[in-house]
Scaffold this motif. Structure first.
Motif, PDB file in Angstrom:
ATOM      1  N   VAL A 260      69.983  32.143  42.479  1.00  0.00           N
ATOM      2  CA  VAL A 260      70.004  30.964  41.627  1.00  0.00           C
ATOM      3  C   VAL A 260      68.815  30.108  42.045  1.00  0.00           C
ATOM      4  N   GLU A 261      68.186  29.475  41.082  1.00  0.00           N
ATOM      5  CA  GLU A 261      66.969  28.734  41.395  1.00  0.00           C
ATOM      6  C   GLU A 261      67.267  27.504  42.243  1.00  0.00           C
ATOM      7  N   VAL A 262      66.444  27.320  43.262  1.00  0.00           N
ATOM      8  CA  VAL A 262      66.483  26.122  44.092  1.00  0.00           C
ATOM      9  C   VAL A 262      65.401  25.186  43.574  1.00  0.00           C
ATOM     10  N   PRO A 263      65.721  23.951  43.222  1.00  0.00           N
ATOM     11  CA  PRO A 263      64.753  23.103  42.547  1.00  0.00           C
ATOM     12  C   PRO A 263      63.534  22.728  43.381  1.00  0.00           C
ATOM     13  N   GLU A 264      63.659  22.641  44.702  1.00  0.00           N
ATOM     14  CA  GLU A 264      62.522  22.211  45.505  1.00  0.00           C
ATOM     15  C   GLU A 264      61.575  23.382  45.774  1.00  0.00           C
ATOM     16  N   PRO A 265      60.321  23.314  45.284  1.00  0.00           N
ATOM     17  CA  PRO A 265      59.375  24.385  45.566  1.00  0.00           C
ATOM     18  C   PRO A 265      58.966  24.365  47.029  1.00  0.00           C
ATOM     19  N   ILE A 266      58.511  25.505  47.536  1.00  0.00           N
ATOM     20  CA  ILE A 266      58.006  25.571  48.898  1.00  0.00           C
ATOM     21  C   ILE A 266      56.573  26.053  48.866  1.00  0.00           C
ATOM     22  N   GLU A 267      55.833  25.819  49.943  1.00  0.00           N
ATOM     23  CA  GLU A 267      54.451  26.233  50.013  1.00  0.00           C
ATOM     24  C   GLU A 267      54.368  27.752  50.049  1.00  0.00           C
ATOM     25  N   GLU A 268      53.622  28.326  49.115  1.00  0.00           N
ATOM     26  CA  GLU A 268      53.541  29.778  49.026  1.00  0.00           C
ATOM     27  C   GLU A 268      52.889  30.397  50.251  1.00  0.00           C
ATOM     28  N   GLN A 269      51.987  29.652  50.907  1.00  0.00           N
ATOM     29  CA  GLN A 269      51.334  30.205  52.086  1.00  0.00           C
ATOM     30  C   GLN A 269      52.329  30.525  53.191  1.00  0.00           C
ATOM     31  N   GLU A 270      53.454  29.847  53.222  1.00  0.00           N
ATOM     32  CA  GLU A 270      54.421  30.021  54.296  1.00  0.00           C
ATOM     33  C   GLU A 270      55.304  31.247  54.111  1.00  0.00           C
ATOM     34  N   ARG A 271      55.471  31.702  52.882  1.00  0.00           N
ATOM     35  CA  ARG A 271      56.475  32.730  52.618  1.00  0.00           C
ATOM     36  C   ARG A 271      55.931  34.019  52.003  1.00  0.00           C
ATOM     37  N   ILE A 272      54.934  33.933  51.149  1.00  0.00           N
ATOM     38  CA  ILE A 272      54.497  35.086  50.383  1.00  0.00           C
ATOM     39  C   ILE A 272      53.435  35.861  51.155  1.00  0.00           C
ATOM     40  N   PRO A 273      53.645  37.164  51.406  1.00  0.00           N
ATOM     41  CA  PRO A 273      52.661  37.962  52.147  1.00  0.00           C
ATOM     42  C   PRO A 273      51.311  38.003  51.444  1.00  0.00           C
ATOM     43  N   LYS A 274      50.260  38.186  52.234  1.00  0.00           N
ATOM     44  CA  LYS A 274      48.902  38.215  51.703  1.00  0.00           C
ATOM     45  C   LYS A 274      48.737  39.289  50.622  1.00  0.00           C
ATOM     46  N   GLU A 275      49.341  40.471  50.863  1.00  0.00           N
ATOM     47  CA  GLU A 275      49.251  41.545  49.865  1.00  0.00           C
ATOM     48  C   GLU A 275      49.862  41.118  48.534  1.00  0.00           C
ATOM     49  N   ALA A 276      50.994  40.417  48.610  1.00  0.00           N
ATOM     50  CA  ALA A 276      51.660  39.973  47.391  1.00  0.00           C
ATOM     51  C   ALA A 276      50.823  38.931  46.663  1.00  0.00           C
ATOM     52  N   LYS A 277      50.218  38.014  47.422  1.00  0.00           N
ATOM     53  CA  LYS A 277      49.375  36.983  46.793  1.00  0.00           C
ATOM     54  C   LYS A 277      48.199  37.611  46.059  1.00  0.00           C
ATOM     55  N   LYS A 278      47.650  38.673  46.623  1.00  0.00           N
ATOM     56  CA  LYS A 278      46.536  39.357  45.955  1.00  0.00           C
ATOM     57  C   LYS A 278      46.976  39.905  44.602  1.00  0.00           C
ATOM     58  N   ILE A 279      48.162  40.516  44.569  1.00  0.00           N
ATOM     59  CA  ILE A 279      48.691  41.031  43.302  1.00  0.00           C
ATOM     60  C   ILE A 279      48.914  39.895  42.310  1.00  0.00           C
ATOM     61  N   LEU A 280      49.488  38.798  42.786  1.00  0.00           N
ATOM     62  CA  LEU A 280      49.763  37.648  41.921  1.00  0.00           C
ATOM     63  C   LEU A 280      48.480  37.070  41.341  1.00  0.00           C
ATOM     64  N   HIS A 281      47.455  36.960  42.181  1.00  0.00           N
ATOM     65  CA  HIS A 281      46.171  36.430  41.712  1.00  0.00           C
ATOM     66  C   HIS A 281      45.554  37.343  40.658  1.00  0.00           C
ATOM     67  N   GLU A 282      45.661  38.651  40.881  1.00  0.00           N
ATOM     68  CA  GLU A 282      45.101  39.607  39.920  1.00  0.00           C
ATOM     69  C   GLU A 282      45.837  39.550  38.590  1.00  0.00           C
ATOM     70  N   LEU A 283      47.154  39.417  38.652  1.00  0.00           N
ATOM     71  CA  LEU A 283      47.925  39.303  37.415  1.00  0.00           C
ATOM     72  C   LEU A 283      47.528  38.064  36.630  1.00  0.00           C
TER      73      LEU A 283
END
Length: 351
Positions: free
Chosen positions: A4-27
């Motif tokens: 279920v969605e939690v309304p408070e966003p968190i900093e992506e640098q703290e949680r999302i792996p570098k490999e995943a961020k690369k995919i997200l940026h490319e998308l």
């Protein structure tokens, strides 16, 4: 898994792996309506018990773009083969049954975000929603998924029992009487291996958080296939009924309330809808409904053993904030309470 969605966003640098961020940026760089592909927002989805799950959003001139990132839980490969799960995920996408796979990284994947609402615990008791689930589940069971079509329930139980025994200290093993559960599995397999049962592709974890509904079209989507295998369809329905005791979005998400287990009328209504398209005459269908209801009640015992063992193992391999051990105790307690009600199960072994 429940989200279920939690309304408070968190900093992506703290949680999302570098490999995943690369995919997200490319998308996002391929989407003309996203002005800055790096301007992503990360929102944790609450209630996951196997993986960490995040919604990723980019602002646009119209609706925001969204995808889902799934980071695999530590140690959960003991429960299933990740490559098999990915193949199932891709097969479901081809059948139009779930989200598309957008990218993979070493410890997770990026998925299409489905614009539908995840069900709540209360939704499962709504007769209209329950009927939609029954129809969708029958469709799911008849999917032509590649691979062996043999029943995997008993093999899974034995594998998980071995995994629990190898991880438990002696006092835990004694508390759950792991040394005699093998006998219970043998007894249940013998009792429930009669010919003539419908075998289908089963989800095996059909709790409310793995079911989504489009409020406009009323279309049901079943998601998250980590535990999906071929099994008796009665087992899948039994597991779904057992999940009606759970509400994973309370302050004590591990606590189960079995007064919410569906009564005979609710169970019968679900099974009647599930079998409605069989084309048989009323007398034959009544017999079919009764037969399936009887098998479902027997398979609740297998469901309690499966998730009891899952809870024990998870307590030792998963760091997600969930009281797995207490959850296991409740599942074994239900097994103990229900077993005397099922003829042919012998003496009560799990104490």
């Amino acid at each position: 898994m429940v989200v279920v969605e939690v309304p408070e966003p968190i900093e992506e640098q703290e949680r999302i792996p570098k490999e995943a961020k690369k995919i997200l940026h490319e998308l996002a760089s391929d989407w003309s309506d996203v002005a800055d592909f790096r301007a992503l927002e990360v929102i944790p989805l609450k209630g996951a018990m196997t993986n960490e799950v995040y919604q990723i959003k980019w602002p646009t001139a119209g609706r925001s773009r969204k995808v889902l990132v799934r980071i695999y839980g530590e140690g959960v490969d003991v429960f299933f083969d990740r490559e098999d799960e990915i193949r199932t995920f891709e097969c479901m996408s081809r059948h139009g049954q779930g989200p598309r796979l957008l990218g993979r990284f070493s410890n997770g994947r990026v998925e299409e975000f489905i614009n539908a609402r995840t069900l709540s615990a209360a939704d499962l008791r709504d007769p209209d929603v329950s009927a939609l689930i029954a129809l969708k589940l029958r469709e799911f069971h008849y999917l032509d998924v590649p691979g062996p079509k043999n029943v995997l329930l008993w093999e899974r139980l034995r594998n998980w029992l071995e995994a629990a025994q190898s991880r438990c200290p002696s006092e835990e093993a004694e508390e759950f009487r792991l040394n005699v559960i093998g006998e219970d599995i043998n007894t249940l397999e013998k009792l429930l291996s009669e010919e003539g049962q419908r075998i289908g592709f089963c989800h095996n974890d059909l709790q409310y958080g793995n079911i989504m509904i489009d409020e406009q079209t009323r279309q049901i989507t079943i998601i998250d296939y980590e535990y999906a295998t071929f099994n008796p369809v009665a087992y899948d329905i039994a597991n779904h009924f057992c999940e009606m005791a759970a509400d994973y979005h309370t302050e004590t998400p591990h606590v189960l309330d079995y007064t919410k287990y569906p009564d005979l009328e609710e169970r019968k209504r679900f099974v009647q809808v599930y079998l409605r398209s069989s084309g048989s005459d009323k007398e034959a269908q009544d017999a079919e409904v009764e037969n399936l209801l009887q098998y479902i009640e027997k398979y609740t015992l297998a469901s309690h053993l499966v998730w009891g063992l899952w809870g024990i193992i998870s307590a030792h391999v998963n760091e997600i904030d969930f009281n797995y051990m207490e959850y296991a105790r409740q599942r074994f307690q239900q097994y103990r309470l229900r077993k005397p009600l099922i003829p042919g199960t012998g003496s009560d072994s799990v104490q």
